[in-house]
Motif scaffolding. Structure first.
Motif, PDB file in Angstrom:
ATOM      1  N   MET A   9      10.842 -45.210 -41.997  1.00 59.85           N
ATOM      2  CA  MET A   9      11.152 -43.939 -41.342  1.00 59.85           C
ATOM      3  C   MET A   9       9.968 -43.426 -40.521  1.00 59.85           C
ATOM      4  SD  MET A   9      13.114 -42.468 -44.706  1.00 59.85           S
ATOM      5  CE  MET A   9      13.268 -40.764 -44.291  1.00 59.85           C
ATOM      6  N   LYS A  10       8.758 -43.536 -41.075  1.00 55.48           N
ATOM      7  CA  LYS A  10       7.564 -43.074 -40.364  1.00 55.48           C
ATOM      8  C   LYS A  10       7.362 -43.851 -39.069  1.00 55.48           C
ATOM      9  CE  LYS A  10       3.783 -42.010 -42.634  1.00 55.48           C
ATOM     10  NZ  LYS A  10       2.645 -42.023 -43.584  1.00 55.48           N
ATOM     11  N   ASN A  11       7.568 -45.157 -39.127  1.00 54.14           N
ATOM     12  CA  ASN A  11       7.272 -45.994 -37.971  1.00 54.14           C
ATOM     13  C   ASN A  11       8.412 -46.085 -36.969  1.00 54.14           C
ATOM     14  OD1 ASN A  11       4.468 -47.107 -38.326  1.00 54.14           O
ATOM     15  ND2 ASN A  11       5.340 -47.422 -40.351  1.00 54.14           N
ATOM     16  N   GLU A  12       9.632 -45.897 -37.396  1.00 53.53           N
ATOM     17  CA  GLU A  12      10.758 -45.912 -36.462  1.00 53.53           C
ATOM     18  C   GLU A  12      10.894 -44.585 -35.720  1.00 53.53           C
ATOM     19  OE1 GLU A  12      12.876 -48.157 -35.294  1.00 53.53           O
ATOM     20  OE2 GLU A  12      12.203 -49.810 -36.527  1.00 53.53           O
ATOM     21  N   SER A  13      10.732 -43.470 -36.435  1.00 51.56           N
ATOM     22  CA  SER A  13      11.043 -42.170 -35.825  1.00 51.56           C
ATOM     23  C   SER A  13       9.947 -41.124 -35.978  1.00 51.56           C
ATOM     24  CB  SER A  13      12.314 -41.605 -36.461  1.00 51.56           C
ATOM     25  OG  SER A  13      12.061 -41.290 -37.829  1.00 51.56           O
ATOM     26  N   GLY A  14       8.863 -41.447 -36.670  1.00 48.00           N
ATOM     27  CA  GLY A  14       7.865 -40.413 -36.953  1.00 48.00           C
ATOM     28  C   GLY A  14       8.416 -39.364 -37.903  1.00 48.00           C
ATOM     29  N   MET A  15       9.455 -39.744 -38.686  1.00 54.83           N
ATOM     30  CA  MET A  15      10.140 -38.871 -39.657  1.00 54.83           C
ATOM     31  C   MET A  15      10.921 -37.753 -38.972  1.00 54.83           C
ATOM     32  SD  MET A  15       9.266 -40.104 -42.689  1.00 54.83           S
ATOM     33  CE  MET A  15       8.463 -39.417 -44.100  1.00 54.83           C
ATOM     34  N   ASN A  16      11.257 -37.952 -37.703  1.00 54.23           N
ATOM     35  CA  ASN A  16      12.002 -36.979 -36.909  1.00 54.23           C
ATOM     36  C   ASN A  16      13.496 -37.210 -37.125  1.00 54.23           C
ATOM     37  OD1 ASN A  16      13.320 -35.543 -34.877  1.00 54.23           O
ATOM     38  ND2 ASN A  16      11.785 -36.023 -33.334  1.00 54.23           N
ATOM     39  N   THR A  17      14.162 -36.246 -37.735  1.00 57.93           N
ATOM     40  CA  THR A  17      15.579 -36.387 -38.074  1.00 57.93           C
ATOM     41  C   THR A  17      16.497 -36.389 -36.851  1.00 57.93           C
ATOM     42  OG1 THR A  17      15.877 -33.997 -38.339  1.00 57.93           O
ATOM     43  CG2 THR A  17      15.261 -35.273 -40.316  1.00 57.93           C
ATOM     44  N   GLN A  18      16.037 -35.848 -35.729  1.00 58.31           N
ATOM     45  CA  GLN A  18      16.903 -35.693 -34.558  1.00 58.31           C
ATOM     46  C   GLN A  18      16.550 -36.607 -33.389  1.00 58.31           C
ATOM     47  OE1 GLN A  18      17.348 -31.590 -33.422  1.00 58.31           O
ATOM     48  NE2 GLN A  18      17.525 -30.905 -35.526  1.00 58.31           N
ATOM     49  N   LEU A  19      15.679 -37.565 -33.601  1.00 53.86           N
ATOM     50  CA  LEU A  19      15.205 -38.411 -32.513  1.00 53.86           C
ATOM     51  C   LEU A  19      16.315 -39.302 -31.951  1.00 53.86           C
ATOM     52  CD1 LEU A  19      12.700 -39.328 -30.877  1.00 53.86           C
ATOM     53  CD2 LEU A  19      12.393 -41.120 -32.605  1.00 53.86           C
ATOM     54  N   ILE A  20      16.422 -39.311 -30.625  1.00 57.25           N
ATOM     55  CA  ILE A  20      17.302 -40.231 -29.910  1.00 57.25           C
ATOM     56  C   ILE A  20      16.435 -40.925 -28.872  1.00 57.25           C
ATOM     57  CG2 ILE A  20      19.317 -40.493 -28.397  1.00 57.25           C
ATOM     58  CD1 ILE A  20      20.402 -37.864 -29.612  1.00 57.25           C
ATOM     59  N   THR A  21      16.448 -42.266 -28.862  1.00 56.14           N
ATOM     60  CA  THR A  21      15.677 -43.020 -27.883  1.00 56.14           C
ATOM     61  C   THR A  21      16.578 -44.014 -27.166  1.00 56.14           C
ATOM     62  OG1 THR A  21      15.006 -44.675 -29.523  1.00 56.14           O
ATOM     63  CG2 THR A  21      13.514 -42.821 -29.172  1.00 56.14           C
ATOM     64  N   GLY A  22      16.158 -44.402 -25.993  1.00 53.05           N
ATOM     65  CA  GLY A  22      16.909 -45.399 -25.223  1.00 53.05           C
ATOM     66  C   GLY A  22      17.146 -44.889 -23.820  1.00 53.05           C
ATOM     67  N   LYS A  69      17.697 -48.937 -24.319  1.00 52.46           N
ATOM     68  CA  LYS A  69      16.916 -50.169 -24.401  1.00 52.46           C
ATOM     69  C   LYS A  69      17.932 -51.298 -24.271  1.00 52.46           C
ATOM     70  CE  LYS A  69      13.692 -47.993 -27.543  1.00 52.46           C
ATOM     71  NZ  LYS A  69      13.291 -47.855 -28.924  1.00 52.46           N
ATOM     72  N   GLY A  70      17.646 -52.251 -23.436  1.00 51.79           N
ATOM     73  CA  GLY A  70      18.610 -53.333 -23.234  1.00 51.79           C
ATOM     74  C   GLY A  70      19.859 -52.839 -22.531  1.00 51.79           C
ATOM     75  N   ALA A  71      20.967 -53.375 -22.916  1.00 53.95           N
ATOM     76  CA  ALA A  71      22.256 -53.057 -22.275  1.00 53.95           C
ATOM     77  C   ALA A  71      22.789 -51.716 -22.780  1.00 53.95           C
ATOM     78  CB  ALA A  71      23.254 -54.172 -22.546  1.00 53.95           C
ATOM     79  N   SER A  72      22.207 -50.641 -22.310  1.00 56.87           N
ATOM     80  CA  SER A  72      22.572 -49.265 -22.679  1.00 56.87           C
ATOM     81  C   SER A  72      22.637 -49.048 -24.193  1.00 56.87           C
ATOM     82  CB  SER A  72      23.873 -48.823 -21.993  1.00 56.87           C
ATOM     83  OG  SER A  72      24.988 -49.500 -22.534  1.00 56.87           O
ATOM     84  N   ASN A  73      21.693 -49.606 -24.903  1.00 50.35           N
ATOM     85  CA  ASN A  73      21.595 -49.459 -26.342  1.00 50.35           C
ATOM     86  C   ASN A  73      20.688 -48.266 -26.659  1.00 50.35           C
ATOM     87  OD1 ASN A  73      21.853 -50.058 -29.044  1.00 50.35           O
ATOM     88  ND2 ASN A  73      20.250 -51.602 -29.035  1.00 50.35           N
ATOM     89  N   TYR A  74      21.221 -47.302 -27.416  1.00 46.81           N
ATOM     90  CA  TYR A  74      20.466 -46.126 -27.826  1.00 46.81           C
ATOM     91  C   TYR A  74      20.227 -46.191 -29.329  1.00 46.81           C
ATOM     92  CZ  TYR A  74      21.334 -44.010 -23.271  1.00 46.81           C
ATOM     93  OH  TYR A  74      21.359 -43.751 -21.927  1.00 46.81           O
ATOM     94  N   TYR A  75      19.205 -45.444 -29.785  1.00 47.89           N
ATOM     95  CA  TYR A  75      18.840 -45.418 -31.194  1.00 47.89           C
ATOM     96  C   TYR A  75      18.820 -43.973 -31.670  1.00 47.89           C
ATOM     97  CZ  TYR A  75      17.557 -50.234 -30.350  1.00 47.89           C
ATOM     98  OH  TYR A  75      17.605 -51.564 -30.030  1.00 47.89           O
ATOM     99  N   TYR A  76      19.342 -43.736 -32.888  1.00 49.14           N
ATOM    100  CA  TYR A  76      19.602 -42.385 -33.355  1.00 49.14           C
ATOM    101  C   TYR A  76      18.996 -42.086 -34.715  1.00 49.14           C
ATOM    102  CZ  TYR A  76      22.978 -42.144 -29.603  1.00 49.14           C
ATOM    103  OH  TYR A  76      23.562 -42.140 -28.366  1.00 49.14           O
ATOM    104  N   GLY A  77      18.396 -40.886 -34.813  1.00 51.22           N
ATOM    105  CA  GLY A  77      17.986 -40.333 -36.088  1.00 51.22           C
ATOM    106  C   GLY A  77      16.731 -40.916 -36.688  1.00 51.22           C
ATOM    107  N   ILE A  78      16.522 -40.564 -37.926  1.00 57.08           N
ATOM    108  CA  ILE A  78      15.287 -40.889 -38.639  1.00 57.08           C
ATOM    109  C   ILE A  78      15.121 -42.393 -38.861  1.00 57.08           C
ATOM    110  CG2 ILE A  78      16.197 -40.634 -41.002  1.00 57.08           C
ATOM    111  CD1 ILE A  78      13.525 -38.893 -41.445  1.00 57.08           C
ATOM    112  N   PHE A  79      16.241 -43.140 -38.895  1.00 58.41           N
ATOM    113  CA  PHE A  79      16.186 -44.593 -39.054  1.00 58.41           C
ATOM    114  C   PHE A  79      16.347 -45.326 -37.727  1.00 58.41           C
ATOM    115  CE2 PHE A  79      17.780 -43.092 -43.195  1.00 58.41           C
ATOM    116  CZ  PHE A  79      16.814 -43.620 -44.027  1.00 58.41           C
ATOM    117  N   GLN A  80      16.548 -44.573 -36.641  1.00 59.39           N
ATOM    118  CA  GLN A  80      16.762 -45.166 -35.317  1.00 59.39           C
ATOM    119  C   GLN A  80      17.877 -46.216 -35.370  1.00 59.39           C
ATOM    120  OE1 GLN A  80      14.814 -44.232 -32.032  1.00 59.39           O
ATOM    121  NE2 GLN A  80      15.642 -42.702 -33.431  1.00 59.39           N
ATOM    122  N   ILE A  81      19.048 -45.755 -35.769  1.00 61.77           N
ATOM    123  CA  ILE A  81      20.234 -46.607 -35.918  1.00 61.77           C
ATOM    124  C   ILE A  81      20.782 -46.940 -34.535  1.00 61.77           C
ATOM    125  CG2 ILE A  81      22.591 -46.671 -36.816  1.00 61.77           C
ATOM    126  CD1 ILE A  81      21.487 -44.903 -39.174  1.00 61.77           C
TER     127      ILE A  81
END
Length: 149
Positions: free
Chosen positions: A54-67, A69-81
């Motif tokens: 959790m610390k390394n994927e999101s910095g423990m940020n529960t609301q993080l959305i990134t992307g 990345k790749g073919a319109s792939n986004y990552y969500y939440g504390i686990f960057q799902i």
């Protein structure tokens, strides 16, 4: 004229806050994360691995959305799902049968359910940051966190 613009700006800010667009993300500390993981049924045996993830994927940020990345792939939440496999953007779907946006809020219990599914299927290696920064490395020390009663 100046009063009208100021009123419109204030109204817009209030509207955005009420819609949750400008909310302040919750950043968990290690002990808060441990309690949430325990609540979600995670064994204490692997707790430090989950917290490192959790610390390394999101910095423990529960609301993080990134992307994207790749073919319109986004990552969500504390686990960057990832939206490519585990959830679907804008509607229920994916292996976890969830809207990706549901993982980007302060309630991480549904995130934990999906993360356990990911771990059961692919192990911690499903997360690149765990592989790079946690595997065979010193893990967070959670001994000082109070145990759940």
């Amino acid at each position: 004229m100046k009063y009208g613009l100021q009123t419109k700006t204030s109204t817009l800010i209030i509207l955005l806050l009420s819609c949750g667009i400008l909310t302040k993300a919750k950043i968990l500390n290690e002990c808060e994360a441990m309690r949430e993981l325990q609540r979600g049924g995670i064994s204490r045996t692997f707790m430090s691995n989950w917290i490192c993830l959790m610390k390394n994927e999101s910095g423990m940020n529960t609301q993080l959305i990134t992307g994207p990345k790749g073919a319109s792939n986004y990552y969500y939440g504390i686990f960057q799902i990832s939206s490519s496999k585990w959830c679907t953007r804008g509607r229920v779907g994916g292996i976890c049968n969830k809207r990706c946006e549901d993982f980007a809020n302060d309630d991480i219990q549904d995130d934990i359910v999906c993360a356990k599914k990911i771990s059961n299927m692919d192990g911690f290696k499903a997360w690149n940051e765990w592989t790079k920064k946690c595997k065979n490395k010193p893990l967070p020390n959670i001994r000082n966190c109070q145990r759940r009663r």
